[in-house]
Design a protein around this motif. Structure first.
Motif, short mmCIF file in Angstrom:
data_model
loop_
_atom_site.label_atom_id
_atom_site.label_comp_id
_atom_site.label_asym_id
_atom_site.label_seq_id
_atom_site.Cartn_x
_atom_site.Cartn_y
_atom_site.Cartn_z
N ALA A 40 69.32 94.45 14.34
CA ALA A 40 68.42 93.85 13.34
C ALA A 40 69.03 93.94 11.94
O ALA A 40 68.90 93.02 11.13
N GLN A 41 69.72 95.05 11.65
CA GLN A 41 70.35 95.21 10.34
C GLN A 41 71.47 94.18 10.15
O GLN A 41 71.61 93.60 9.07
N ASP A 42 72.26 93.98 11.20
CA ASP A 42 73.33 92.99 11.11
C ASP A 42 72.76 91.58 10.94
O ASP A 42 73.27 90.77 10.15
N ILE A 43 71.71 91.28 11.67
CA ILE A 43 71.10 89.95 11.56
C ILE A 43 70.57 89.73 10.15
O ILE A 43 70.78 88.67 9.54
N ASP A 44 69.91 90.75 9.58
CA ASP A 44 69.38 90.62 8.22
C ASP A 44 70.51 90.41 7.22
O ASP A 44 70.38 89.61 6.28
N TYR A 45 71.64 91.12 7.42
CA TYR A 45 72.76 90.95 6.49
C TYR A 45 73.27 89.51 6.52
O TYR A 45 73.45 88.87 5.48
N SER A 92 86.67 82.96 10.56
CA SER A 92 87.84 83.81 10.72
C SER A 92 87.68 84.66 11.98
O SER A 92 86.72 85.42 12.09
N PRO A 93 88.61 84.56 12.91
CA PRO A 93 88.52 85.39 14.12
C PRO A 93 88.88 86.84 13.80
O PRO A 93 89.71 87.11 12.91
N ILE A 94 88.25 87.77 14.48
CA ILE A 94 88.54 89.19 14.27
C ILE A 94 88.70 89.84 15.64
O ILE A 94 87.99 89.50 16.61
N ASN A 134 85.71 88.07 18.02
CA ASN A 134 84.48 87.52 17.48
C ASN A 134 84.84 86.66 16.28
O ASN A 134 85.93 86.79 15.72
N SER A 135 83.95 85.75 15.88
CA SER A 135 84.17 84.90 14.71
C SER A 135 83.30 85.39 13.57
O SER A 135 82.08 85.52 13.73
N LEU A 136 83.93 85.65 12.43
CA LEU A 136 83.20 86.01 11.22
C LEU A 136 83.10 84.80 10.31
O LEU A 136 84.02 83.97 10.25
N VAL A 137 82.00 84.72 9.60
CA VAL A 137 81.79 83.61 8.67
C VAL A 137 82.04 84.13 7.26
O VAL A 137 81.28 84.95 6.75
N MET A 138 83.13 83.67 6.66
CA MET A 138 83.52 84.11 5.32
C MET A 138 83.04 83.09 4.29
O MET A 138 83.52 81.95 4.28
N HIS A 196 79.75 94.39 9.50
CA HIS A 196 78.74 93.74 10.34
C HIS A 196 79.39 92.78 11.33
O HIS A 196 78.82 91.75 11.67
N GLN A 197 80.58 93.14 11.83
CA GLN A 197 81.33 92.24 12.68
C GLN A 197 80.86 92.24 14.12
O GLN A 197 81.29 91.37 14.90
N ASP A 198 80.02 93.18 14.53
CA ASP A 198 79.68 93.30 15.96
C ASP A 198 78.70 92.25 16.44
O ASP A 198 78.56 92.04 17.65
#
Length: 882
Positions: free
Chosen positions: A54-59, A138-140, A157-161, A188-190
């Motif tokens: 939930a914390q990651d989703i909120d971020y 960006s892939p991580i 995983n894909s991060l949105v920068m 918050h990459q997970d």
């Protein structure tokens, strides 16, 4: 990463077991795994149910709130309806010296190489798209625990920068911002990318990937040399490979250098464009490393050759013309061909050059006697007829400036314009006098002045005109809530006449004038014929939208030239059916006032192969037009919208970013217009003039100015300009320029209206309509009919919305601005006001109305214009009814 693990393990095992059967029984040298990939999947499944999720989703929801739906990179072809993945690629290298400088830049900012490269990439994308809010995927590796490193499996995983690029920032400031953003993203990459898309629920499309369309990846994990005893290891590449996004940039750090692999969708981009981007990216990295404290907008990425081509070579439009006021050019024609027909109208009246000159001279002397002279404005409120031409020439001959007042506009608007220009007098005729009842200046009808005018001498006045003298003031819609007047001087008008005649390559041309004098395209139909011995055929308002009348008109007159809005001509052609070929001029067709489809323009060429067809572009502030594109179907090119073209004589066009730096070839920017066609400014509005007419930093002449058009465009590879849209909310509809702010201000005059947003929407039939979204004050009752009736007191009919949608609140972004993307589509019922048909004839008529309007249902008492109809659409309606 998994490939590297696999390669390492395979080579280790191969070295041990390459002996074949004799190695049977030998134990694997690989250490046992602490965990298996299955353990990771179980952990991830458990984690997805925990509070951390939930914390990651909120971020991510907060970080990505309000991101743009799409990054608008310049494309060489329209985006396919369904996304394709066919790829091409190009390569570039950053030398050891350059890499060392880039790393030093990152070191001084406590940023990694990835952060530094990402920052420069965001700047590059900003330069090409014109957008400041840049979203990059960006892939991580997502192997945060040491025991996960030796596992083979899909952890990526894909991060949105999200990078906000502000040109006034120094590059080091941008790098610090990117560093902070990236570190938070890593924390918050997970959260799996698929779950993020599910939570954000972006607007989905079959041809655009959600959240981001561009990817950046730095591959700097150590890769061991793939060498095996007795074997040569070669990497195989397929001739046909795929790209997952529109554009992917992969950076590989090897032996002190960085190799860039630019992988792009070949259905969108040509190789030259990506090769240019790669070259510009390298220049940007060099510039940032050399001057990290320089504002981002000043970092160079183009070489001198590129800048010279864009700023100088494509603007070499200089041409010498002998200067004369347009009425002086007309007088020369009158002296040479006094008996030739100069003007005719649909009332059956016509005047020769001699008669027209005599009548204009008499009226000019009358105006001079009542005090009209240089820099004085004279309002002109006349129906379209021969009298319009007489009056315009008379005002110019007297030294005054004509101010068109359209008799179809509300009286309040006409009074505002005449007051704003301090008009010395308004010339009109008896049938229009009632519209001027609110004007404070003297109103004189031509009928009343006829006796006094006839007593004046008919000889030329020979008043000495200065190029800087005011010729006309034309009012356009104003975003601040009231119309604004554009002041055009004689030198600008003269240059335009010479330039457009040179472009048309005609020595004499008869033109049909199908637009009101209050629209600047009337200048093209009026003055070029009169200055070259041609005839102006003045067409009335109702006749100009009647395809049957226009067909008869073209049959009976040798119409050489026509300047018309594309929507106007398309409506005439649609209703004319098989006769539309007869609605084409003989020599020159000029399309202008709004953008047009390339396929439609090509169909015009098929109708009239001997006729030269031009697309003409230019705001009123640049004297009708400054760019033209001559259509040539045989050139084998294809566009979505017709290109704008190249500058007319003595005009310069610059495509600049918001910091007035040149956009790269193919990059989006705002059109700035310089040269001889730029207007004096806005009448009696020095503040607005200073805002839109700015100093020209690229002009060798002191005092040069540029007009900021607010139009987005880009250069194509050959220097032709392509229109991309507006930077603001201004609307071009059926050749009229409309500022939604003026309509909104007029609606807000009603004390019951709390908030309103006006925008444009397309119907199912691809027709554009103005829609007003209205929020009422508490306990107030709003009625569509009354709102429309009140609005018609302040704005012309073409500015009255077709639909009114009532909302409890306006949708807003997280920053409190109105979110126009979330305004609902108007429902068919929003405009329906009455009941069902009662006879078979009424049922047929209602079906025709609904079909032409593009709505589901129309009742017997509904008003065609209230349901979104307009005069051009009415031509199709009448044709269907017949």
């Amino acid at each position: 990463w998994s490939q590297g693990v696999f390669n390492h393990e395979f080579m280790t095992l191969y070295e041990v077991f390459q002996g074949g059967a004799e190695d049977d029984g030998r134990e694997s040298p690989l250490p046992p795994l602490a965990v298996q990939y299955a353990d990771f999947t179980l952990w991830q499944r458990q984690w997805l149910d925990e509070e951390t999720l939930a914390q990651d989703i909120d971020y991510w929801k907060d970080e990505l709130a309000g991101i743009p739906r799409q990054l608008h990179l310049p494309q060489d072809r329209p985006r396919p309806i369904v996304q394709t993945f066919f790829a091409n690629r190009c390569f570039a290298t950053l030398s050891e010296r350059q890499v060392a400088a880039v790393k030093q830049l990152g070191h001084t900012s406590q940023a990694t190489l990835y952060m530094t490269l990402l920052s420069a990439f965001a700047v590059l994308l900003q330069r090409y798209s014109g957008q400041e809010d840049i979203v990059i995927g960006s892939p991580i590796a997502n192997r945060q625990e040491a025991q996960l490193e030796p596992l083979i499996g899909f952890f990526v995983n894909s991060l949105v920068m999200r990078v906000r690029v502000h040109g006034e920032w120094r590059f080091r400031e941008l790098l610090a911002t990117v560093r902070g953003m990236a570190l938070e993203a890593y924390r918050h990459q997970d959260l799996p990318f698929e779950r993020l898309v599910e939570e954000l629920s972006p607007q989905r499309s079959l041809n655009i990937t959600p959240l981001f369309q561009v990817t950046f990846a730095l591959q700097n994990a150590p890769m061991e040399a793939q060498q095996l005893a007795g074997l040569e290891v070669v990497r195989l590449r397929s001739d046909e490979f795929r790209v997952r996004r529109d554009l992917e940039l992969h950076a590989f750090e090897r032996s002190g250098e960085i190799q860039f692999h630019w992988v792009f969708n070949r259905d969108l981009f040509d190789p030259w464009r990506i090769e240019q981007m790669a070259r510009h990216y390298g220049k940007l990295l060099e510039a940032a490393a050399a001057a990290p404290l320089k504002p981002i907008c000043e970092l160079e990425m183009m070489d001198e050759r590129e800048k010279k081509q864009i700023l100088i070579e494509w603007n070499r439009s200089g041409s010498e013309f002998p200067w004369h006021a347009v009425h002086e050019l007309f007088e020369k024609q009158a002296a040479k061909a006094a008996d030739e027909i100069a003007v005719a109208d649909d009332y059956g009246r016509q005047l020769t050059y001699g008669s027209l000159n005599h009548q204009a001279n008499r009226l000019a002397r009358y105006l001079s006697n009542i005090g009209i002279g240089p820099e004085m404005c004279v309002g002109l409120c006349l129906e379209r007829s021969v009298s319009v031409v007489v009056a315009v020439l008379a005002i110019l001959k007297a030294g005054g400036a004509y101010v068109p007042l359209d008799p179809d506009h509300p009286p309040g608007r006409l009074a505002l314009i005449s007051s704003d220009t301090h008009a010395k007098v308004v010339l009109t005729e008896e049938r229009c006098k009632e519209q001027l009842s609110s004007c404070n200046c003297p109103v004189i009808t031509l009928e009343t002045a006829a006796e006094e005018t006839e007593r004046q001498a008919s000889t030329d006045l020979h008043l000495k005109m200065h190029p800087e003298s005011l010729a006309y003031v034309l009012y356009t819609s104003g975003s601040a809530g009231q119309p604004k007047g554009v002041s055009i001087e004689h030198r600008e008008l003269s240059n335009y006449i010479h330039a457009i005649l040179r472009q048309m390559q005609v020595s004499r041309c008869d033109f049909a004038m199908v637009q009101p004098l209050a629209v600047d395209s009337s200048v093209t139909a009026l003055f070029p014929p009169l200055c070259t011995g041609g005839c102006v055929y003045v067409v009335g308002k109702e006749e100009g939208i009647d395809p049957e009348w226009m067909t008869r008109f073209f049959r009976s007159h040798a119409i050489g030239g026509l300047k018309i809005a594309p929507s106007h001509l398309a409506a005439l052609h649609e209703s004319a059916g098989q006769n539309k070929k007869q609605l084409m001029p003989r020599d020159v067709l000029i399309i202008g006032g709004e953008s047009s489809r390339w396929s439609w323009m090509c169909s015009l060429q098929e109708l009239a192969t001997e006729c030269s067809i031009f697309n003409h572009y230019g705001p009123t502030e640049t004297t009708v037009g400054v760019v033209t594109y001559r259509l040539d179907v045989d050139e084998g090119r294809s566009f979505q919208n017709t290109p704008l073209g190249r500058p007319l004589s003595n005009s310069q066009i610059y495509i600049l970013d918001r910091w007035m730096m040149p956009s790269p070839l193919g990059g989006a920017g705002e059109i700035y217009v310089g040269g001889a066609n730029v207007a004096r400014g806005y009448f009696n509005r020095p503040d607005l003039t200073a805002e839109r007419f700015v100093p020209d930093p690229y002009s060798p002449d002191p005092g040069g100015r540029l007009y900021r058009t607010g139009d987005r465009a880009r250069y194509l590879k050959d220097g032709v300009i392509e229109f991309l849209g507006r930077l603001d909310e201004q609307i071009k509809l059926r050749g009229f320029r409309i500022e939604p702010g003026e309509i909104e201000s007029a609606l807000l005059r009603d004390s019951r209206v709390a908030e309103v947003v006006v925008t444009i929407r397309k119907t199912d039939k691809d027709q554009e309509q103005i829609v007003a979204y209205v929020v009422a004050r508490r306990d107030a009752n709003l009625d569509t009919k009354e709102l429309r009736r009140n609005l018609q007191k302040h704005v012309p009919d073409y500015m009255v919305p077709s639909n009114f949608v009532f909302l409890e609140t306006l949708p807003r972004t997280s920053h409190g601005k109105v979110d126009r993307n979330k305004l609902p589509e108007p429902l068919p019922g929003d405009s329906i006001l009455s009941g069902a048909p009662g006879t078979p004839e009424e049922e047929i008529l209602c079906e025709i109305f609904a079909d032409v309007l593009g709505v589901e249902w129309v009742g017997v008492d509904d008003n065609f214009f209230h349901l979104g109809g307009h005069s051009l659409m009415a031509t199709r309606l009448v044709s269907r009814v017949r």
